[in-house]
Design a protein around this motif. Structure first.
Motif, PDB file in Angstrom:
ATOM      1  N   MET A  57       0.826  -1.206   0.000  1.00  0.00           N
ATOM      2  CA  MET A  57       0.000   0.000   0.000  1.00  0.00           C
ATOM      3  C   MET A  57       0.862   1.258   0.000  1.00  0.00           C
ATOM      4  O   MET A  57       0.511   2.279  -0.596  1.00  0.00           O
ATOM      5  N   TYR A  58       2.014   1.184   0.644  1.00  0.00           N
ATOM      6  CA  TYR A  58       2.880   2.363   0.719  1.00  0.00           C
ATOM      7  C   TYR A  58       3.677   2.558  -0.575  1.00  0.00           C
ATOM      8  O   TYR A  58       4.075   3.687  -0.891  1.00  0.00           O
ATOM      9  N   MET A  59       3.888   1.474  -1.331  1.00  0.00           N
ATOM     10  CA  MET A  59       4.450   1.634  -2.672  1.00  0.00           C
ATOM     11  C   MET A  59       3.416   2.290  -3.580  1.00  0.00           C
ATOM     12  O   MET A  59       3.749   3.095  -4.453  1.00  0.00           O
ATOM     13  N   TRP A  60       2.168   1.937  -3.374  1.00  0.00           N
ATOM     14  CA  TRP A  60       1.063   2.543  -4.121  1.00  0.00           C
ATOM     15  C   TRP A  60       0.980   4.032  -3.796  1.00  0.00           C
ATOM     16  O   TRP A  60       0.814   4.882  -4.682  1.00  0.00           O
ATOM     17  N   LEU A  61       1.098   4.361  -2.518  1.00  0.00           N
ATOM     18  CA  LEU A  61       1.103   5.770  -2.116  1.00  0.00           C
ATOM     19  C   LEU A  61       2.269   6.514  -2.759  1.00  0.00           C
ATOM     20  O   LEU A  61       2.135   7.664  -3.193  1.00  0.00           O
ATOM     21  N   GLY A 246       0.729  18.641 -12.073  1.00  0.00           N
ATOM     22  CA  GLY A 246       0.908  17.338 -11.445  1.00  0.00           C
ATOM     23  C   GLY A 246       0.272  17.194 -10.084  1.00  0.00           C
ATOM     24  O   GLY A 246      -0.035  16.073  -9.658  1.00  0.00           O
ATOM     25  N   PHE A 247       0.042  18.313  -9.385  1.00  0.00           N
ATOM     26  CA  PHE A 247      -0.439  18.225  -7.998  1.00  0.00           C
ATOM     27  C   PHE A 247      -1.860  17.661  -7.881  1.00  0.00           C
ATOM     28  O   PHE A 247      -2.101  16.792  -7.031  1.00  0.00           O
ATOM     29  N   PRO A 248      -2.846  18.121  -8.689  1.00  0.00           N
ATOM     30  CA  PRO A 248      -4.195  17.555  -8.532  1.00  0.00           C
ATOM     31  C   PRO A 248      -4.255  16.041  -8.705  1.00  0.00           C
ATOM     32  O   PRO A 248      -4.833  15.350  -7.859  1.00  0.00           O
ATOM     33  N   PRO A 249      -3.661  15.461  -9.780  1.00  0.00           N
ATOM     34  CA  PRO A 249      -3.695  13.992  -9.858  1.00  0.00           C
ATOM     35  C   PRO A 249      -2.878  13.316  -8.764  1.00  0.00           C
ATOM     36  O   PRO A 249      -3.194  12.199  -8.350  1.00  0.00           O
ATOM     37  N   ALA A 250      -1.840  14.000  -8.269  1.00  0.00           N
ATOM     38  CA  ALA A 250      -1.062  13.430  -7.169  1.00  0.00           C
ATOM     39  C   ALA A 250      -1.906  13.355  -5.901  1.00  0.00           C
ATOM     40  O   ALA A 250      -1.872  12.360  -5.168  1.00  0.00           O
ATOM     41  N   VAL A 251      -2.676  14.419  -5.646  1.00  0.00           N
ATOM     42  CA  VAL A 251      -3.582  14.414  -4.493  1.00  0.00           C
ATOM     43  C   VAL A 251      -4.608  13.297  -4.653  1.00  0.00           C
ATOM     44  O   VAL A 251      -4.908  12.553  -3.708  1.00  0.00           O
ATOM     45  N   GLN A 252      -5.137  13.171  -5.873  1.00  0.00           N
ATOM     46  CA  GLN A 252      -6.114  12.109  -6.131  1.00  0.00           C
ATOM     47  C   GLN A 252      -5.511  10.738  -5.866  1.00  0.00           C
ATOM     48  O   GLN A 252      -6.111   9.903  -5.175  1.00  0.00           O
ATOM     49  N   ASP A 253      -4.315  10.483  -6.417  1.00  0.00           N
ATOM     50  CA  ASP A 253      -3.679   9.179  -6.256  1.00  0.00           C
ATOM     51  C   ASP A 253      -3.316   8.908  -4.800  1.00  0.00           C
ATOM     52  O   ASP A 253      -3.494   7.795  -4.296  1.00  0.00           O
ATOM     53  N   ALA A 254      -2.770   9.935  -4.132  1.00  0.00           N
ATOM     54  CA  ALA A 254      -2.380   9.759  -2.728  1.00  0.00           C
ATOM     55  C   ALA A 254      -3.614   9.524  -1.856  1.00  0.00           C
ATOM     56  O   ALA A 254      -3.608   8.664  -0.967  1.00  0.00           O
ATOM     57  N   PHE A 256      -6.437   8.325  -2.891  1.00  0.00           N
ATOM     58  CA  PHE A 256      -6.931   7.001  -3.264  1.00  0.00           C
ATOM     59  C   PHE A 256      -6.179   5.917  -2.495  1.00  0.00           C
ATOM     60  O   PHE A 256      -6.771   4.945  -2.008  1.00  0.00           O
ATOM     61  N   SER A 257      -4.862   6.099  -2.379  1.00  0.00           N
ATOM     62  CA  SER A 257      -4.062   5.148  -1.612  1.00  0.00           C
ATOM     63  C   SER A 257      -4.479   5.152  -0.148  1.00  0.00           C
ATOM     64  O   SER A 257      -4.602   4.100   0.483  1.00  0.00           O
ATOM     65  N   GLY A 258      -4.676   6.371   0.404  1.00  0.00           N
ATOM     66  CA  GLY A 258      -5.096   6.473   1.791  1.00  0.00           C
ATOM     67  C   GLY A 258      -6.451   5.830   2.020  1.00  0.00           C
ATOM     68  O   GLY A 258      -6.665   5.120   3.020  1.00  0.00           O
TER      69      GLY A 258
END
Length: 453
Positions: A57-61, A246-254, A256-258
């Motif tokens: 999960m932390y690799m996903w994050l 890059g920040f909006p999709p990064a927030v989404q991905d992070a 999502f991981s959380g």
């Protein structure tokens, strides 16, 4: 350069295919990376799978954090090349490489320092699973900087129209992982079996080899990398552009991981075997979303270059072509997951008490594969325009709803299957909302005649 696909001229379907298929191949190889680990680890025990699933999960994050320099760099480099601004493209590439290195080092240090609390979040039941999860986290995330840089390399090369480099490097990395996994997990001759530790070491070594291969690829590349000079500071405005995109999709991905971590914690209430089911099931399901993600990356590069060049009609045809291809892929993957769930799950885990849960997961999640492909491909088109907020908002809203939805449905007679239904239905909703949103905005842009989206 002959090895770069010309995205601005020529047949659209041919250009898209030449760009997309190596990326899809790379994504499927990355999926195979993960599946190889799961196949061998599944032969150890479902507890070992649960350990890798929790630490993974932390690799996903980490992948979410990497999105800032990867997506931001790819879009800005692609748009600059489309506008024939080589100097800007070089500086954007420099900024994304420096950012990827810094973020990778910081993330790795944090994971090493706080491995215990990070794994403790999941409230796993077995001391053995907890110990193995901490070891896996320490090794894989401790060296995560190589994964960060590999993804940034992939983004920049894709923006240039060169997707074969990532395909070659990742293929070689997979072959190395294929050889090392059984050797280090189970042991051969004088090499003692290391179980989960061996799987982590094999993964890290493969990532390092891929990084070295990328360096060899770009060492003499004349358009961008020979002029990148990483010791030079990048233009501050260019750094801001990368972060803005890059920040909006990064927030989404992070996020999502959380959210996935919270869901995993909820799933752990049904036992460590349930955690293993989700981990294995998501790996099987990745035949859909990793291929779609690869195609989305191609759409991103295609749209970015043509947007920079002001070619609206070509963007329209490219998006329609991409959506048609991925619709067929989504229907195919839905069919095989719903029709043959037991066949696929048995490849990874054969324990009789775990198998029925795996079959239920694949059948329920299989309903959403078509819609997931539509969402992911459309997100790539939005990103190519530099408009990363709409897909991020869509993802954040519907992914966040997974937590109350999972809690509500799992408290009914559905039990654990209520969690799987929540995941599937959220994907269906995203796959309906985002394409409609894109079409509404794109039609206005197309008819306006303006160069800016």
């Amino acid at each position: 350069m002959k090895r770069n696909v010309d995205l601005l001229e020529g047949p659209i379907a041919g250009s898209m295919a030449r760009l997309a298929f190596p990326i899809m191949g790379t994504s499927l190889i990355q999926m195979a990376y993960n599946m190889v680990d799961m196949i061998w680890i599944g032969r150890v025990s479902s507890n070992a799978v649960a350990a890798v699933g929790a630490a993974g999960m932390y690799m996903w994050l980490a992948n979410g954090i990497t999105t800032i320099p990867r997506i931001g760099g790819q879009v800005t480099v692609g748009q600059s090349l489309g506008a024939m601004d080589k100097e800007a493209a070089i500086d954007y590439a420099r900024a994304s490489m420096r950012m990827g290195t810094l973020l990778g080092i910081i993330y790795g240090i944090l994971c090493v320092l706080f491995a215990g609390p990070l794994i403790g979040f999941f409230k796993l039941n077995s001391p053995e699973v907890i110990r193995d999860a901490e070891i896996y986290l320490l090794i894989t995330c401790g060296a995560i900087v190589f994964s960060f840089l590999n993804q940034v390399f992939t983004g920049i090369l894709t923006a240039m129209g060169n997707t074969m480099a990532a395909f070659r490097a990742t293929t070689i990395g997979l072959i190395i992982n294929l050889v090392l996994d059984p050797v280090l997990i189970f042991g051969v001759g004088p090499i003692s079996g290391m179980g989960v530790t061996g799987a982590a070491l094999a993964t890290v070594f493969a990532q390092i080899i891929v990084f070295v291969l990328y360096l060899a690829t770009v060492w003499s590349e004349p358009v961008i990398f020979q002029h990148i000079h990483l010791t030079q500071r990048a233009d501050k405005q260019h750094v801001r552009d990368i972060v803005r995109i890059g920040f909006p999709p990064a927030v989404q991905d992070a996020l999502f991981s959380g959210i996935s971590m919270v869901i995993a914690r909820l799933i752990a209430g049904w036992g460590d075997a349930a955690v293993a089911v989700q981990k294995v099931g998501s790996q099987i399901e990745s035949i859909s979303w990793m291929a779609a993600g690869g195609f989305s990356t191609a759409v991103n590069a295609f749209v970015a270059q043509n947007y920079g060049a002001g070619k609206r009609e070509r963007i329209k045809k490219g998006y329609k072509t991409a959506m048609g291809i991925m619709a067929l892929w989504g229907i195919f993957t839905s069919f095989i997951l719903i029709a043959f769930p037991e066949f696929f799950f048995r490849i990874f885990i054969t324990e009789k008490d775990v198998l029925p849960m795996g079959v239920d997961y694949l059948r329920i999640i299989g309903i959403s594969e078509f819609f997931m492909c539509m969402e992911i491909t459309t997100a790539g088109a939005f990103q190519g325009f530099g408009k990363t907020v709409p897909p991020s908002v869509t993802g954040i809203v519907f992914n966040t709803l997974r937590i109350p939805g999972a809690m509500l449905l799992s408290s009914t007679a559905l039990g654990l299957n209520g969690v799987w239904w929540t995941l599937s239905l959220s994907c269906v909703l995203k796959g309906l909302v985002l394409p409609v949103w894109f079409l509404i905005i794109f039609v206005k842009y197309y008819k306006s005649g303006r160069k800016e989206f």
